[in-house]
Design a protein around this motif. Sequence first.
Motif, mmCIF file in Angstrom:
data_model
loop_
_atom_site.group_PDB
_atom_site.id
_atom_site.type_symbol
_atom_site.label_atom_id
_atom_site.label_comp_id
_atom_site.label_asym_id
_atom_site.label_seq_id
_atom_site.Cartn_x
_atom_site.Cartn_y
_atom_site.Cartn_z
ATOM 1 N N ILE A 174 6.078 -64.728 -75.713
ATOM 2 C CA ILE A 174 7.089 -63.814 -76.248
ATOM 3 C C ILE A 174 6.661 -62.365 -76.074
ATOM 4 O O ILE A 174 5.472 -62.052 -75.971
ATOM 5 N N VAL A 176 7.039 -58.854 -78.187
ATOM 6 C CA VAL A 176 7.362 -58.368 -79.529
ATOM 7 C C VAL A 176 7.506 -56.852 -79.475
ATOM 8 O O VAL A 176 6.628 -56.153 -78.949
ATOM 9 N N CYS A 182 13.647 -51.577 -80.703
ATOM 10 C CA CYS A 182 13.480 -53.032 -80.784
ATOM 11 C C CYS A 182 12.271 -53.414 -81.640
ATOM 12 O O CYS A 182 11.668 -54.461 -81.416
ATOM 13 N N SER A 184 9.865 -55.004 -84.055
ATOM 14 C CA SER A 184 9.791 -56.327 -84.704
ATOM 15 C C SER A 184 10.708 -57.382 -84.070
ATOM 16 O O SER A 184 10.712 -58.525 -84.500
ATOM 17 N N LYS A 185 11.468 -56.991 -83.052
ATOM 18 C CA LYS A 185 12.300 -57.984 -82.366
ATOM 19 C C LYS A 185 11.428 -58.861 -81.484
ATOM 20 O O LYS A 185 10.399 -58.407 -80.954
ATOM 21 N N VAL A 186 11.832 -60.109 -81.298
ATOM 22 C CA VAL A 186 11.081 -61.068 -80.488
ATOM 23 C C VAL A 186 11.935 -61.488 -79.294
ATOM 24 O O VAL A 186 13.089 -61.897 -79.453
ATOM 25 N N PRO A 188 11.777 -64.124 -76.167
ATOM 26 C CA PRO A 188 11.066 -65.216 -75.473
ATOM 27 C C PRO A 188 11.234 -65.108 -73.958
ATOM 28 O O PRO A 188 12.302 -64.752 -73.466
ATOM 29 N N LEU A 262 5.918 -52.541 -76.286
ATOM 30 C CA LEU A 262 6.035 -53.992 -76.508
ATOM 31 C C LEU A 262 4.655 -54.613 -76.436
ATOM 32 O O LEU A 262 3.731 -54.026 -75.870
ATOM 33 N N ARG A 265 2.637 -61.925 -76.325
ATOM 34 C CA ARG A 265 1.857 -62.887 -77.117
ATOM 35 C C ARG A 265 2.170 -64.304 -76.651
ATOM 36 O O ARG A 265 3.262 -64.580 -76.159
#
Length: 267
Positions: A174, A176, A182, A184-186, A188, A262, A265
């Motif tokens: 992902i 983050v 953005c 805390s947005k995730v 994928p 960004l 992870r």
Amino acid sequence: MTSYSDEEFLQLAIERNFITQQNAQEAQKLQSQMAEKKEIGDILLENKWIQESQYNVVKIFLRYRTRKLPQAGPMERKWEMEKEHELAQKALKEGLISTEKLIECVFKQKEMACQGKNISLSTIMVERGYILPADLEYLEKGGSAATGQYPVQPQEKSLSDNPINSQFHFLAPILVGLSEPCKSKVFPLNKRENFIGRARGANIHIEHSSVSRIHCKLHYIEAQGWEIIDMMSTHGIFVNGNKIKKHLLRNRDKIQLGEVFLEIRGI
């Protein structure tokens, strides 16, 4: 009269793994024995050394590649772009391709342009199987039911149809967001190719003035991992503070696109 040679047809068919080197040699041998010469592609097709769909892809690719000259001037380029845009709009109107898939093809064209490859949008749509060669001919004739020809609606395929894509869908790393807009947005990475940019059709859409419409691409390389590539963005890409053009990412790498930060992870 074709605008490409038999050698070009064979080279592209071999590059695409449509035929083997042995197939090419056998076809050339048969051609040399003919009183009336046939195109090499037709010989391959007649002997079932190449599938009809593959044969059509090679012909379409060569046809459009030779139509666009690398050294074309601004007016010629503008004319080609307008023609491509018109054809794409017809494909959408006729229901031959979805907006998402068309945008994907536009991104692919931009990526290839970054690599110095001048490939038409029509060729990419056909190569990816989003429209058929017969559909392309239909569109070029006007894309009207008055012609008596009706397009074939492409069969939709879900992401889970491909076992590799299914694995990405459930076990994807992902991105983050560390900063606005953005934070805390995730996001994928559930495809092999993930385009990031300000364009609405980007796989990862980031609405910020410092992010280019098609800023970069994150793609998976078998046995190596995830690579990030700059798509000729205005403000560039930084990974852990270092400016890069392309870079193989590691877990927890910090990525900066313009003024947006960004972190990757799960690699």
